[in-house]
Design an enzyme around this catalytic site. Structure first.
Site, PDB file in Angstrom:
ATOM      1  N   ASN A   1      17.741  -4.164  11.762  1.00 48.35           N
ATOM      2  CA  ASN A   1      17.203  -3.103  10.885  1.00 48.35           C
ATOM      3  C   ASN A   1      17.555  -3.358   9.429  1.00 48.35           C
ATOM      4  O   ASN A   1      16.808  -3.008   8.518  1.00 48.35           O
ATOM      5  CB  ASN A   1      17.768  -1.751  11.307  1.00 48.35           C
ATOM      6  CG  ASN A   1      17.135  -1.232  12.572  1.00 48.35           C
ATOM      7  OD1 ASN A   1      15.931  -1.385  12.782  1.00 48.35           O
ATOM      8  ND2 ASN A   1      17.957  -0.660  13.443  1.00 48.35           N
TER       9      ASN A   1
ATOM     10  N   ASP B   1      18.863   5.107  15.448  1.00 48.71           N
ATOM     11  CA  ASP B   1      18.872   5.297  16.899  1.00 48.71           C
ATOM     12  C   ASP B   1      20.023   4.541  17.550  1.00 48.71           C
ATOM     13  O   ASP B   1      20.573   4.985  18.567  1.00 48.71           O
ATOM     14  CB  ASP B   1      17.521   4.931  17.512  1.00 48.71           C
ATOM     15  CG  ASP B   1      16.982   3.590  17.081  1.00 48.71           C
ATOM     16  OD1 ASP B   1      17.303   3.131  15.984  1.00 48.71           O
ATOM     17  OD2 ASP B   1      16.214   2.989  17.849  1.00 48.71           O
ATOM     18  N   ASP B   2      20.432   3.426  16.943  1.00 45.67           N
ATOM     19  CA  ASP B   2      21.640   2.730  17.414  1.00 45.67           C
ATOM     20  C   ASP B   2      22.855   3.653  17.289  1.00 45.67           C
ATOM     21  O   ASP B   2      23.724   3.681  18.169  1.00 45.67           O
ATOM     22  CB  ASP B   2      21.903   1.470  16.585  1.00 45.67           C
ATOM     23  CG  ASP B   2      20.731   0.518  16.539  1.00 45.67           C
ATOM     24  OD1 ASP B   2      19.783   0.789  15.791  1.00 45.67           O
ATOM     25  OD2 ASP B   2      20.765  -0.496  17.265  1.00 45.67           O
TER      26      ASP B   2
ATOM     27  N   GLU C   1       7.003  -5.506  19.361  1.00 46.52           N
ATOM     28  CA  GLU C   1       8.000  -4.485  18.975  1.00 46.52           C
ATOM     29  C   GLU C   1       9.038  -5.164  18.083  1.00 46.52           C
ATOM     30  O   GLU C   1       9.350  -6.349  18.262  1.00 46.52           O
ATOM     31  CB  GLU C   1       8.618  -3.919  20.262  1.00 46.52           C
ATOM     32  CG  GLU C   1       9.719  -2.905  20.060  1.00 46.52           C
ATOM     33  CD  GLU C   1      11.064  -3.579  19.794  1.00 46.52           C
ATOM     34  OE1 GLU C   1      11.281  -4.677  20.340  1.00 46.52           O
ATOM     35  OE2 GLU C   1      11.856  -3.052  19.003  1.00 46.52           O
ATOM     36  N   PHE C   2       9.684  -4.420  17.187  1.00 46.86           N
ATOM     37  CA  PHE C   2      10.526  -4.987  16.146  1.00 46.86           C
ATOM     38  C   PHE C   2      11.641  -5.895  16.695  1.00 46.86           C
ATOM     39  O   PHE C   2      11.811  -7.019  16.214  1.00 46.86           O
ATOM     40  CB  PHE C   2      11.147  -3.875  15.292  1.00 46.86           C
ATOM     41  CG  PHE C   2      12.104  -4.398  14.251  1.00 46.86           C
ATOM     42  CD1 PHE C   2      13.459  -4.470  14.511  1.00 46.86           C
ATOM     43  CD2 PHE C   2      11.643  -4.863  13.020  1.00 46.86           C
ATOM     44  CE1 PHE C   2      14.349  -4.973  13.561  1.00 46.86           C
ATOM     45  CE2 PHE C   2      12.509  -5.363  12.061  1.00 46.86           C
ATOM     46  CZ  PHE C   2      13.869  -5.421  12.347  1.00 46.86           C
ATOM     47  N   ASN C   3      12.436  -5.428  17.655  1.00 49.06           N
ATOM     48  CA  ASN C   3      13.596  -6.207  18.121  1.00 49.06           C
ATOM     49  C   ASN C   3      13.177  -7.559  18.686  1.00 49.06           C
ATOM     50  O   ASN C   3      13.881  -8.551  18.530  1.00 49.06           O
ATOM     51  CB  ASN C   3      14.384  -5.437  19.199  1.00 49.06           C
ATOM     52  CG  ASN C   3      15.177  -4.289  18.620  1.00 49.06           C
ATOM     53  OD1 ASN C   3      15.470  -4.263  17.424  1.00 49.06           O
ATOM     54  ND2 ASN C   3      15.502  -3.319  19.457  1.00 49.06           N
TER      55      ASN C   3
ATOM     56  N   ASP D   1      22.166  -2.899  15.866  1.00 51.52           N
ATOM     57  CA  ASP D   1      21.850  -3.095  14.440  1.00 51.52           C
ATOM     58  C   ASP D   1      21.688  -1.725  13.759  1.00 51.52           C
ATOM     59  O   ASP D   1      20.615  -1.380  13.261  1.00 51.52           O
ATOM     60  CB  ASP D   1      20.577  -3.944  14.262  1.00 51.52           C
ATOM     61  CG  ASP D   1      19.330  -3.305  14.876  1.00 51.52           C
ATOM     62  OD1 ASP D   1      18.215  -3.662  14.435  1.00 51.52           O
ATOM     63  OD2 ASP D   1      19.466  -2.446  15.775  1.00 51.52           O
TER      64      ASP D   1
ATOM     65  N   HIS E   1      14.876   5.501  20.160  1.00 57.78           N
ATOM     66  CA  HIS E   1      14.703   4.384  21.096  1.00 57.78           C
ATOM     67  C   HIS E   1      15.994   3.991  21.826  1.00 57.78           C
ATOM     68  O   HIS E   1      16.061   4.022  23.045  1.00 57.78           O
ATOM     69  CB  HIS E   1      14.204   3.139  20.334  1.00 57.78           C
ATOM     70  CG  HIS E   1      13.022   3.356  19.460  1.00 57.78           C
ATOM     71  ND1 HIS E   1      11.722   3.360  19.916  1.00 57.78           N
ATOM     72  CD2 HIS E   1      12.948   3.566  18.115  1.00 57.78           C
ATOM     73  CE1 HIS E   1      10.903   3.551  18.916  1.00 57.78           C
ATOM     74  NE2 HIS E   1      11.592   3.680  17.809  1.00 57.78           N
ATOM     75  N   ASP E   2      16.999   3.601  21.066  1.00 56.36           N
ATOM     76  CA  ASP E   2      18.186   2.939  21.630  1.00 56.36           C
ATOM     77  C   ASP E   2      18.991   3.856  22.537  1.00 56.36           C
ATOM     78  O   ASP E   2      19.646   3.397  23.480  1.00 56.36           O
ATOM     79  CB  ASP E   2      19.079   2.412  20.501  1.00 56.36           C
ATOM     80  CG  ASP E   2      18.331   1.420  19.623  1.00 56.36           C
ATOM     81  OD1 ASP E   2      18.754   1.242  18.470  1.00 56.36           O
ATOM     82  OD2 ASP E   2      17.341   0.837  20.087  1.00 56.36           O
TER      83      ASP E   2
ATOM     84  N   THR F   1      20.548  -3.414  21.538  1.00 57.22           N
ATOM     85  CA  THR F   1      19.563  -2.478  20.972  1.00 57.22           C
ATOM     86  C   THR F   1      19.044  -2.967  19.622  1.00 57.22           C
ATOM     87  O   THR F   1      18.530  -2.178  18.832  1.00 57.22           O
ATOM     88  CB  THR F   1      20.181  -1.071  20.816  1.00 57.22           C
ATOM     89  OG1 THR F   1      21.307  -1.156  19.912  1.00 57.22           O
ATOM     90  CG2 THR F   1      20.632  -0.516  22.146  1.00 57.22           C
TER      91      THR F   1
ATOM     92  N   ASN G   1       5.140  -2.171  17.387  1.00 55.41           N
ATOM     93  CA  ASN G   1       5.334  -1.343  16.183  1.00 55.41           C
ATOM     94  C   ASN G   1       5.586  -2.200  14.941  1.00 55.41           C
ATOM     95  O   ASN G   1       5.490  -1.715  13.821  1.00 55.41           O
ATOM     96  CB  ASN G   1       6.467  -0.332  16.381  1.00 55.41           C
ATOM     97  CG  ASN G   1       7.805  -0.989  16.673  1.00 55.41           C
ATOM     98  OD1 ASN G   1       7.913  -2.223  16.725  1.00 55.41           O
ATOM     99  ND2 ASN G   1       8.834  -0.181  16.885  1.00 55.41           N
TER     100      ASN G   1
END
Ligand code: RIB
Ligand code: CA
Length: 318
Positions: free
Chosen positions: A39, A14-15, A164-166, A10, A239-240, A124, A158
């Site tokens: 995102n 970071d993706d 966490e978001f995902n 997404d 992150h990703d 991710t 987060n």
């Protein structure tokens, strides 16, 4: 042996780095890119994925997927990624046509066409596409080598204090993925918050001096600004990137076995990845959880990948 992967993403700053590492590291082979709402909305993250392909000279099938989560209302993250989902750099026009298939069908086709146990799924973003793919074609579960997902946390979240978001974005999809009988590696915030792009890293990337490295610097500088403002980080946690890095170099982080389940009915804890390292719940281990990052290895391989891509004529000429 080259690790072959499908990146379900997404983009997302970071993706974008994960895409670039997957294209530039010689130890991994990027087979396809699929997008899911996360995102930002699906059209925005899909446009961003095509823009990253253009700037990095990535030429693989790219397919758009789920417009939103299975059950819950959609959430996006403009406070971190901006209105476009990839604010900061100038985004080039797409050079690839979108694959006409839905992301779910592209994932299924690639996995079924490959020898069993040779393709790793690297989600991710929210896990909607992965959950739909395993429901549409259950045979992929035994054929996929491993799912290496960025998501979750065994301490704090987060998006909420526990999620966490995902995972928070589509907890039902995440639970389907964690509970399926395929190998799963959870690359959660406890690991990825170690993966900060500090000033020395940005300077190393800047020193490459190519249009691609300038693009990456712009990505990291915007990402750094929002992480500083919103979450008080001195440098952005990419992150990703960590998921792809592990495929290229399994020593880039350590893991520990655990039972992981996603909270779906909590009052305050929906989307929490409940992580049991000690068998307290009497459940079988189902996940390898990423614990400690070798930050130097991560950024050495990432700088090398950007430099390698930058040396390719079609990338250098942009
Ligand atoms: O919580 C961080 C994750 O959510 C990253 O994958 C970021 O890109 C967003 O998708
Ligand atoms: Ca992401």
């Amino acid at each position: 042996m080259t690790e072959r992967l499908i990146l379900d993403c997404d983009p997302g700053h970071d993706d974008a780095l994960a895409m670039i590492l997957a294209a530039g590291d010689p130890r991994v082979e990027l087979l396809a890119v699929t997008t899911c709402a996360g995102n930002q909305t699906l059209p925005k993250v899909t446009r961003n994925a095509l823009a990253v392909c253009a700037v990095a000279g990535i030429d693989v099938p790219v397919a758009a997927g789920s417009v939103g989560p299975l059950v819950r209302p959609q959430m996006v993250a403009p406070e971190i990624h901006g209105e476009s989902g990839l604010d900061g750099p100038v985004l080039p026009e797409a050079t690839l046509e979108l694959d006409p298939r839905h992301a779910v069908d592209l994932i299924i086709d690639v996995v079924l066409a490959a020898e069993p146990g040779t393709v790793t799924l690297v989600p991710t973003g929210p896990l909607t596409n992965i959950a739909l793919a395993m429901r549409k074609e259950p045979a992929i579960v035994e054929r996929v080598k491993r799912v290496v997902l960025m998501g979750g946390s065994y301490t704090r979240g987060n998006k909420t204090p526990t999620a966490e978001f995902n995972i928070a974005a589509d907890p039902e999809a995440a639970q389907a993925v964690f509970s399926a009988p395929w190998p799963v590696t959870m690359v959660g915030l406890d690991l990825t918050h170690q993966a900060t792009a500090d000033t020395d890293v940005v300077d190393r990337i800047k020193a490459i001096g190519s249009p691609l490295s300038s693009f990456v610097v712009d990505v990291l500088e915007f990402f750094g600004s929002t992480y500083r403002e919103q979450q008080g980080f001195d440098a952005p946690p990419v992150h990703d990137l960590c998921c792809v890095a592990w495929l290229g170099d399994p020593e880039v982080f350590t893991t520990r076995e655990a039972f992981v389940a996603v909270e779906l009915t909590g009052t305050w804890t929906n989307g929490m990845t409940v992580t049991d390292f000690s068998g307290l719940l009497g459940q079988p281990v189902n996940t390898d959880v990423a614990i400690t990052l070798d930050k130097q290895r991560l950024w050495d391989m990432t700088v090398d990948a950007i430099a390698a891509l930058s040396a390719q004529p079609e990338v250098a000429a942009r």
